[in-house]
Design a protein around this motif. Structure first.
Motif, PDB file in Angstrom:
ATOM      1  N   THR A   5     -12.917  -9.326 -24.316  1.00  0.00           N
ATOM      2  CA  THR A   5     -12.691  -7.953 -24.405  1.00  0.00           C
ATOM      3  C   THR A   5     -11.747  -7.429 -25.386  1.00  0.00           C
ATOM      4  O   THR A   5     -11.806  -6.592 -26.042  1.00  0.00           O
ATOM      5  N   SER A   6     -10.586  -8.030 -24.923  1.00  0.00           N
ATOM      6  CA  SER A   6      -9.577  -7.374 -25.703  1.00  0.00           C
ATOM      7  C   SER A   6      -9.583  -7.736 -27.338  1.00  0.00           C
ATOM      8  O   SER A   6      -9.108  -7.306 -28.158  1.00  0.00           O
ATOM      9  N   SER A   7     -10.284  -9.078 -27.636  1.00  0.00           N
ATOM     10  CA  SER A   7     -10.576  -9.563 -28.739  1.00  0.00           C
ATOM     11  C   SER A   7     -11.579  -8.557 -29.573  1.00  0.00           C
ATOM     12  O   SER A   7     -11.528  -8.408 -30.783  1.00  0.00           O
ATOM     13  N   TRP A   8     -12.667  -8.292 -28.777  1.00  0.00           N
ATOM     14  CA  TRP A   8     -13.532  -7.350 -29.272  1.00  0.00           C
ATOM     15  C   TRP A   8     -13.086  -6.158 -29.791  1.00  0.00           C
ATOM     16  O   TRP A   8     -13.589  -5.554 -30.694  1.00  0.00           O
ATOM     17  N   LEU A   9     -12.096  -5.663 -29.053  1.00  0.00           N
ATOM     18  CA  LEU A   9     -11.593  -4.146 -29.446  1.00  0.00           C
ATOM     19  C   LEU A   9     -10.978  -4.232 -30.883  1.00  0.00           C
ATOM     20  O   LEU A   9     -10.990  -3.087 -31.377  1.00  0.00           O
ATOM     21  N   TYR A  10     -10.428  -5.433 -31.250  1.00  0.00           N
ATOM     22  CA  TYR A  10      -9.894  -5.542 -32.553  1.00  0.00           C
ATOM     23  C   TYR A  10     -11.023  -5.370 -33.660  1.00  0.00           C
ATOM     24  O   TYR A  10     -10.862  -5.117 -34.929  1.00  0.00           O
ATOM     25  N   LEU A  11     -12.224  -5.672 -33.372  1.00  0.00           N
ATOM     26  CA  LEU A  11     -13.541  -5.541 -34.403  1.00  0.00           C
ATOM     27  C   LEU A  11     -14.037  -4.046 -34.631  1.00  0.00           C
ATOM     28  O   LEU A  11     -14.808  -4.098 -35.451  1.00  0.00           O
ATOM     29  N   ARG A  12     -13.507  -3.325 -33.735  1.00  0.00           N
ATOM     30  CA  ARG A  12     -14.005  -2.028 -33.907  1.00  0.00           C
ATOM     31  C   ARG A  12     -13.416  -1.148 -34.837  1.00  0.00           C
ATOM     32  O   ARG A  12     -12.039  -1.231 -35.278  1.00  0.00           O
ATOM     33  N   ASN A  13     -13.879  -0.182 -35.438  1.00  0.00           N
ATOM     34  CA  ASN A  13     -13.237   0.753 -36.593  1.00  0.00           C
ATOM     35  C   ASN A  13     -12.631   1.843 -35.617  1.00  0.00           C
ATOM     36  O   ASN A  13     -13.601   2.715 -35.005  1.00  0.00           O
ATOM     37  N   MET A  14     -11.218   1.995 -35.492  1.00  0.00           N
ATOM     38  CA  MET A  14     -10.675   2.967 -34.547  1.00  0.00           C
ATOM     39  C   MET A  14     -11.185   4.423 -35.344  1.00  0.00           C
ATOM     40  O   MET A  14     -11.223   5.310 -34.210  1.00  0.00           O
ATOM     41  N   PHE A  15     -11.265   4.642 -36.236  1.00  0.00           N
ATOM     42  CA  PHE A  15     -11.445   5.788 -36.998  1.00  0.00           C
ATOM     43  C   PHE A  15     -12.706   6.285 -36.939  1.00  0.00           C
ATOM     44  O   PHE A  15     -13.190   7.537 -37.126  1.00  0.00           O
ATOM     45  N   ASP A  16     -13.823   5.579 -36.675  1.00  0.00           N
ATOM     46  CA  ASP A  16     -15.054   5.771 -36.675  1.00  0.00           C
ATOM     47  C   ASP A  16     -15.526   6.801 -35.502  1.00  0.00           C
ATOM     48  O   ASP A  16     -16.152   7.712 -35.944  1.00  0.00           O
ATOM     49  N   ASN A  17     -15.372   6.687 -34.239  1.00  0.00           N
ATOM     50  CA  ASN A  17     -15.597   7.615 -33.318  1.00  0.00           C
ATOM     51  C   ASN A  17     -15.005   8.861 -33.519  1.00  0.00           C
ATOM     52  O   ASN A  17     -15.350  10.126 -33.224  1.00  0.00           O
ATOM     53  N   VAL A  18     -13.727   8.871 -33.977  1.00  0.00           N
ATOM     54  CA  VAL A  18     -12.875   9.924 -34.162  1.00  0.00           C
ATOM     55  C   VAL A  18     -13.568  11.063 -35.250  1.00  0.00           C
ATOM     56  O   VAL A  18     -13.434  12.276 -35.309  1.00  0.00           O
ATOM     57  N   THR A  19     -14.080  10.350 -36.277  1.00  0.00           N
ATOM     58  CA  THR A  19     -14.413  11.030 -37.421  1.00  0.00           C
ATOM     59  C   THR A  19     -15.705  11.305 -37.741  1.00  0.00           C
ATOM     60  O   THR A  19     -16.289  11.885 -38.805  1.00  0.00           O
ATOM     61  N   LYS A  20     -16.582  10.614 -36.815  1.00  0.00           N
ATOM     62  CA  LYS A  20     -17.927  10.536 -36.895  1.00  0.00           C
ATOM     63  C   LYS A  20     -18.685  11.906 -37.203  1.00  0.00           C
ATOM     64  O   LYS A  20     -18.344  12.921 -36.049  1.00  0.00           O
ATOM     65  N   ASN A  21     -19.250  12.149 -38.367  1.00  0.00           N
ATOM     66  CA  ASN A  21     -19.841  13.598 -38.552  1.00  0.00           C
ATOM     67  C   ASN A  21     -18.944  14.666 -38.591  1.00  0.00           C
ATOM     68  O   ASN A  21     -19.311  15.830 -38.473  1.00  0.00           O
ATOM     69  N   ASN A  22     -17.660  14.632 -38.818  1.00  0.00           N
ATOM     70  CA  ASN A  22     -16.764  15.481 -39.009  1.00  0.00           C
ATOM     71  C   ASN A  22     -15.634  15.228 -40.322  1.00  0.00           C
ATOM     72  O   ASN A  22     -14.827  14.451 -40.353  1.00  0.00           O
ATOM     73  N   TYR A  23     -16.452  15.554 -41.286  1.00  0.00           N
ATOM     74  CA  TYR A  23     -15.836  15.113 -42.800  1.00  0.00           C
ATOM     75  C   TYR A  23     -14.366  15.938 -42.926  1.00  0.00           C
ATOM     76  O   TYR A  23     -13.451  15.228 -43.644  1.00  0.00           O
ATOM     77  N   LYS A  24     -14.251  17.094 -42.415  1.00  0.00           N
ATOM     78  CA  LYS A  24     -12.887  17.832 -42.553  1.00  0.00           C
ATOM     79  C   LYS A  24     -11.954  16.870 -41.732  1.00  0.00           C
ATOM     80  O   LYS A  24     -10.885  16.976 -42.472  1.00  0.00           O
TER      81      LYS A  24
END
Length: 99
Positions: A5-24
């Protein structure tokens, strides 16, 4: 199991959920990262990171500005057409035969 589980966390794009559909927000975060790396680029390791992100940042920024300008032009032209339609409805029927 915890290590998977902790290794899988490093494969995620941390910015993806924060910026999804929010270009500003993405523009704001990208500019912030760019500026912070630029201020610290005297450090050789930071300079490498800065150079890696610079080309992508410039491409993203250029594309975002083009989209923003296109949207502003679209809104301006829509307003012009709406104003022309209002002017057409406001004018009296001059030259009409009274049949």
């Amino acid at each position: 199991m915890a290590s998977i589980t902790s290794s899988w966390l490093y494969l995620r794009n941390m910015f993806d959920n924060v910026t999804k559909n929010n270009y500003k927000r993405m523009v704001s975060m990208a500019r912030d990262l760019h500026d912070k790396l630029l201020r610290q680029k005297a450090d050789a390791a930071i300079l490498v990171l800065y150079n890696l992100m610079l080309a992508e940042f410039m491409l993203f920024n250029k594309s975002f500005m083009a989209v923003s300008n296109n949207w502003a032009l679209y809104q301006s032209n829509t307003l012009t057409v709406e104003n022309c339609l209002k002017n057409l409805h406001a004018k009296p029927n001059v030259g009409r035969l009274g049949y």
